[in-house]
Each structure stands twice: as structure tokens, then as C-alpha cells.
Motif scaffolding. Structure first.
Motif, PDB file in Angstrom:
ATOM      1  N   GLU A 149       0.887  -1.181   0.000  1.00 56.80           N
ATOM      2  CA  GLU A 149       0.000   0.000   0.000  1.00 56.80           C
ATOM      3  C   GLU A 149       0.919   1.224   0.000  1.00 56.80           C
ATOM      4  N   ALA A 151       0.239   3.909   1.621  1.00 60.23           N
ATOM      5  CA  ALA A 151      -0.043   4.631   2.866  1.00 60.23           C
ATOM      6  C   ALA A 151       1.175   4.830   3.771  1.00 60.23           C
ATOM      7  N   ILE A 190      -8.613  -6.191 -14.753  1.00 56.87           N
ATOM      8  CA  ILE A 190      -7.735  -5.364 -13.915  1.00 56.87           C
ATOM      9  C   ILE A 190      -8.309  -5.128 -12.512  1.00 56.87           C
ATOM     10  N   ARG A 192      -8.558  -7.201  -9.846  1.00 56.58           N
ATOM     11  CA  ARG A 192      -7.606  -7.653  -8.827  1.00 56.58           C
ATOM     12  C   ARG A 192      -6.361  -8.164  -9.529  1.00 56.58           C
ATOM     13  N   PHE A 196      -0.566  -2.913  -9.107  1.00 55.79           N
ATOM     14  CA  PHE A 196      -1.649  -1.968  -9.389  1.00 55.79           C
ATOM     15  C   PHE A 196      -1.267  -0.601  -8.833  1.00 55.79           C
ATOM     16  N   GLU A 265     -15.727  -3.614  -4.310  1.00 56.89           N
ATOM     17  CA  GLU A 265     -15.058  -2.410  -3.778  1.00 56.89           C
ATOM     18  C   GLU A 265     -14.293  -1.635  -4.850  1.00 56.89           C
ATOM     19  N   LEU A 266     -14.582  -0.338  -4.867  1.00 61.18           N
ATOM     20  CA  LEU A 266     -13.871   0.581  -5.744  1.00 61.18           C
ATOM     21  C   LEU A 266     -12.866   1.364  -4.904  1.00 61.18           C
ATOM     22  N   GLU A 267     -13.301   1.756  -3.725  1.00 58.13           N
ATOM     23  CA  GLU A 267     -12.469   2.559  -2.811  1.00 58.13           C
ATOM     24  C   GLU A 267     -12.886   2.267  -1.384  1.00 58.13           C
ATOM     25  N   ALA A 308      -8.156   4.762  -2.872  1.00 59.62           N
ATOM     26  CA  ALA A 308      -8.807   4.358  -4.126  1.00 59.62           C
ATOM     27  C   ALA A 308      -7.825   3.632  -5.033  1.00 59.62           C
ATOM     28  N   GLY A 309      -8.347   2.799  -5.919  1.00 60.01           N
ATOM     29  CA  GLY A 309      -7.507   2.094  -6.885  1.00 60.01           C
ATOM     30  C   GLY A 309      -7.634   2.768  -8.245  1.00 60.01           C
ATOM     31  N   ARG A 312      -9.027   0.033 -10.699  1.00 52.39           N
ATOM     32  CA  ARG A 312     -10.466  -0.226 -10.501  1.00 52.39           C
ATOM     33  C   ARG A 312     -11.293   0.969 -10.967  1.00 52.39           C
TER      34      ARG A 312
HETATM   35  N1  GAP Z   1      -4.156   1.659   2.595  1.00 51.99           N
HETATM   36  C1  GAP Z   1      -5.380   0.939   2.638  1.00 51.99           C
HETATM   37  C2  GAP Z   1      -5.522  -0.054   1.586  1.00 51.99           C
HETATM   38  O1  GAP Z   1      -4.581  -0.369   0.871  1.00 51.99           O
HETATM   39  P1  GAP Z   1      -7.246  -1.693   0.500  1.00 51.99           P
HETATM   40  O2  GAP Z   1      -8.744  -1.753   0.654  1.00 51.99           O
HETATM   41  O3  GAP Z   1      -6.478  -2.934   0.695  1.00 51.99           O
HETATM   42  O4  GAP Z   1      -6.781  -0.554   1.510  1.00 51.99           O
HETATM   43  C3  GAP Z   1      -7.386   0.177  -1.324  1.00 51.99           C
HETATM   44  O5  GAP Z   1      -6.904  -1.089  -0.932  1.00 51.99           O
HETATM   45  C4  GAP Z   1      -7.805   0.165  -2.775  1.00 51.99           C
HETATM   46  O6  GAP Z   1      -6.739  -0.322  -3.596  1.00 51.99           O
HETATM   47  C5  GAP Z   1      -8.981  -0.776  -3.081  1.00 51.99           C
HETATM   48  O7  GAP Z   1     -10.227  -0.144  -2.819  1.00 51.99           O
HETATM   49  C6  GAP Z   1      -8.774  -1.049  -4.556  1.00 51.99           C
HETATM   50  O8  GAP Z   1      -9.324   0.000  -5.339  1.00 51.99           O
HETATM   51  C7  GAP Z   1      -7.261  -1.036  -4.695  1.00 51.99           C
HETATM   52  N2  GAP Z   1      -6.741  -2.431  -4.684  1.00 51.99           N
HETATM   53  C8  GAP Z   1      -6.447  -3.187  -3.618  1.00 51.99           C
HETATM   54  N3  GAP Z   1      -5.975  -4.394  -3.987  1.00 51.99           N
HETATM   55  C9  GAP Z   1      -5.969  -4.396  -5.344  1.00 51.99           C
HETATM   56  C10 GAP Z   1      -5.597  -5.363  -6.334  1.00 51.99           C
HETATM   57  N4  GAP Z   1      -5.060  -6.541  -6.014  1.00 51.99           N
HETATM   58  N5  GAP Z   1      -5.739  -5.024  -7.647  1.00 51.99           N
HETATM   59  C11 GAP Z   1      -6.238  -3.805  -8.000  1.00 51.99           C
HETATM   60  N6  GAP Z   1      -6.598  -2.868  -7.110  1.00 51.99           N
HETATM   61  C12 GAP Z   1      -6.474  -3.146  -5.789  1.00 51.99           C
END
Ligand code: GAP
Length: 380
Positions: A149, A151, A190, A192, A196, A265-267, A308-309, A312
């Protein structure tokens, strides 16, 4: 005259459109592709840049209380001990004793292999972080991780930002960047993948005001998608149940989109409390307390995190914009993209290749491309 058809969008149509029109290709395709990794083509890269630019504009440039950051992907390994990822960023995994496919336990409907119905092994925990080595020696002392992440780059720079910008609470740090997860179950194009991009904000507030800011960011982020033309009916909020909450979260809402495979989940918008700053203070030995010069108090801020991704968001934008119409008996696919997101803003299409018209058209093209992405086509 063309007649609108009811657009039935499924994932195969989106994948095929992206392939055909140069939005998204499988990674390393000439070698047979690499599982769950994708390459954005000429139109895809522009769409993705526009999404990131629209987010940056909304959360950094148009606000006085958020600043940007671009932290490195490789971080000190202690970061992941402090954040809890080394210990807790795991999925329970089972393997089929017959076909040897691996599955995430939460994706199973019963205790049988979804592919062949075979018997499954006992679950074991699998850490989702990608490991690599720093320097020439591959031993345990040189292990580093690709960030799962973005973060943590913002938490470890909290003090740097406070000291260099003189921002006072409440304020946030925003970052866009790659993240990597060795996901067990990937798929849905795309949605998961293993590599990303995320667009994350860590918004630091005084405890006691966190609930108010949490509600604020949930609304703000939902409106961002609506303002970019995503249909309201295809968006919804879902609060996490207690047992679903991540190890750091006090509360969390997902903004979900109605993707072709269903609501997903989008965000996520999480109230992370003071978990991260307390942990990093403990493991680094540095105080990450904030001094409030109005009340003369020292305290560790709480954090509201809209995460947010990018990929996504791109998928949601493409699914939402997808349409079909009848054109001389043939089905024509079209995308109703919001102007802010459309990869090409203007087309210059002279109706002839002759004479002064071309000269004028070329001049218009040259003038316009200083401001927008413009396409010139005199072939049709
Ligand atoms: N810092 C918090 C965090 O990372 P998360 O819900 O694990 O939270 C946030 O991820 C966003 O990242 C998700 O809502 C999604 O949009 C994106 N995301 C997470 N894993 C992903 C994956 N394997 N492929 C594409 N997007 C992903």
C-alpha cells in the motif's frame, strides 16, 4: 439513423474492447502473458493519467489542507513490522490435493476444490507481500518488500511534512503510486491484479473530530465519482462489519461499483485511529506527537484514509461508459466518456487532402494540441 440498443456490458466485451482499441493488453503478451499483470496501451495510458490528474486536482490542487508526496516503493523493512503487514497481511490458503490449484478460503462456497471438486488441504497463512533483496547478497538481512500500500510512505513522512510545510491539523498527505500484492485469487481483468496503482490520502485530525471527518470524506469521495459521470445507480456505500475490519481500522466504508461480476469495492475510506503513528513511534523510537500551538497540547493525531484504486477506477469508468448502437445493421460499440477523462479531446478531420484546407486544418491541429490531446485524421 442509428438506434440505441440496450447496452449489456459483460467483462468479456470490456476485455475485448480494451484489447482491440489499445486500452489494455496482457503483460508480456508475446511470451504468453504474465498472470494478473497488465499493460496500458496508447489510449489506456491517457485514460489512466486523466483519472490520476482528476484525483490530484480535486484532492491536492483545489484544497488548502492537503499536500502531495511521492515516496519510494522500497522502504525500510521495519516499516512492515510496525505497520503489522509482516505479521498480519495474510490470507488463509488451501491447496487441492488432486489438481493442486490454490484457493483463498474466503472465496470457497464449501470445502471442495471449485475447479475439480477435489479434497482440500488444511488452511495455512500466506503473506501477500512480494519479497526481494537489496544489494548483492541474498540473505535474510537484505530482504526488502515491494510496498503493498502507498499509505506507509505518508505515515513515516508525517513529521517531515509538518516541519517543512507548517501545515496545522486538520491536514492531509496525498500520494499516487504503485502497490504490489501477491494475491492468491486474481481475475476479473484489472479488478484484482498483482501490480496496481493506488490514490491514497492520509488525513490527520484531532481525536474526537475523527467521526465528523470520516463522514465528510465518505461523502466527498462518493461525489468525486458522480462528478466524473459515473451513474449514481451503479454506486453504493457499504459499511464494514466489525469482523471484516482491517487490523488498523476503527470503522470503514467501501464505495462499491456494480461491475459486470456484481457489486465490488472501488475505494475504501477507513478511520485508522492513531494506530500507524503510534506503531511507527514505538518501532523507530522517534516521537510522532503533534504540538497543537492553539491548545498547547501534545497528542498523536487520528487518521482518516480514503484509499482508491486507479485500475479499478479505470475499469468502472470503462464499464459505465460502454454502449452499443445499431449502425447500418451492424453493432457499433461506443464509450460515453466524461470530457475530463476522455483520452482524446478533439479530432481534426479535414474532408479533403487537397489545397488550402489541409494547411488550415494542420494549423488548427498545431494550435489545439498545445492545450489538449488532439487527433488528426485525413484518411476518411
Ligand atoms: N491503505 C489501505 C488499503 O490499501 P485496501 O482496501 O487494501 O486498503 C485500497 O486497498 C484500494 O486499492 C482498493 O479499494 C482497490 O481499489 C485497490 N486495490 C487493492 N488491492 C488491489 C488489487 N489486487 N488489484 C487492483 N486494485 C487493488
Amino acid at each position: 439513423m442509428s438506434k440505441q440498443l440496450p447496452a449489456k456490458v459483460d467483462m468479456e466485451k470490456i476485455v475485448s474492447l480494451c484489447r482491440r482499441r489499445g486500452f489494455i493488453f496482457p503483460s508480456s503478451e508475446i511470451y504468453g502473458g504474465l498472470s494478473s499483470c497488465w499493460d496500458y496501451g496508447p489510449l489506456g495510458v491517457e485514460l489512466k493519467r486523466n483519472i490520476k490528474q482528476a484525483w490530484w486536482q480535486a484532492v491536492v490542487h483545489e484544497r488548502d489542507d492537503v499536500v502531495g508526496l511521492d515516496a519510494s516503493i522500497l522502504m525500510h523493512p521495519q516499516v512492515w513490522v510496525a505497520s503489522g503487514h509482516l505479521e498480519g497481511f495474510t490470507d488463509p490458503l488451501v491447496e487441492c490435493k488432486s489438481c493442486h490449484l490454490r484457493w483463498r478460503v474466503d472465496d470457497l462456497k464449501d470445502n471442495k476444490c471449485p475447479s475439480c471438486g477435489g479434497e482440500l488441504t488444511e488452511p495455512r497463512l500466506f503473506n501477500l507481500m512480494f519479497k526481494t533483496f537489496m544489494g548483492p547478497i541474498e540473505d535474510s538481512a537484505s530482504v526488502v518488500y515491494l510496498r503493498p500500500e502507498t499509505a506507509q510512505g505518508m505515515f513515516v513522512n508525517f513529521e517531515n511534512v509538518v516541519n517543512t510545510t507548517r501545515k496545522r491539523l486538520p491536514f492531509g498527505i496525498a500520494q499516487i503510486g504503485k502497490a504490489f500484492r501477491n494475491e492468491i485469487t486474481t481475475g476479473n481483468f484489472i479488478f484484482r491484479s498483482r501490480e496496481f496503482e493506488q490514490m491514497e490520502i492520509e488525513f490527520f485530525v484531532k481525536s474526537g473530530t475523527d467521526k465528523e471527518w470520516f463522514d465528510y470524506w465518505v461523502k466527498e469521495r462518493l461525489n468525486w465519482y458522480i462528478n466524473l459521470g459515473i451513474k449514481k445507480d451503479n454506486l453504493r456505500l457499504r459499511q464494514h462489519m466489525k469482523k471484516e475490519l482491517a487490523h488498523y481500522a476503527l470503522d470503514c466504508y467501501d464505495i462499491e461499483y456494480l461491475f459486470p461480476m456484481g457489486w465490488a469495492e472501488l475505494e475504501g475510506i477507513a478511520n485508522r485511529g492513531d494506530f500507524d503513528l503510534v506503531q511507527h513511534a514505538k518501532y523507530s523510537g522517534k516521537s510522532l506527537e503533534y504540538f497543537d500551538d492553539e491548545t498547547k497540547e501534545h497528542y498523536v493525531p487520528y487518521v482518516i484514509e480514503p484509499s482508491a484504486g486507479v485500475d479499478r477506477s479505470a475499469l468502472a469508468v470503462l464499464c459505465d461508459a460502454y454502449d452499443e448502437e445499431l449502425d447500418n445493421g451492424e453493432i457499433r460499440v461506443l464509450l460515453h466518456l466524461h470530457p475530463t477523462l476522455a483520452p482524446i479531446k478533439v479530432a481534426v478531420l479535414p474532408l479533403s487532402r487537397r489545397g488550402p484546407l489541409v494547411q488550415v486544418a494542420k494549423q488548427i491541429y498545431a494550435d489545439l494540441r498545445q492545450c489538449w490531446i488532439v487527433q488528426y485524421d485525413d484518411a476518411q
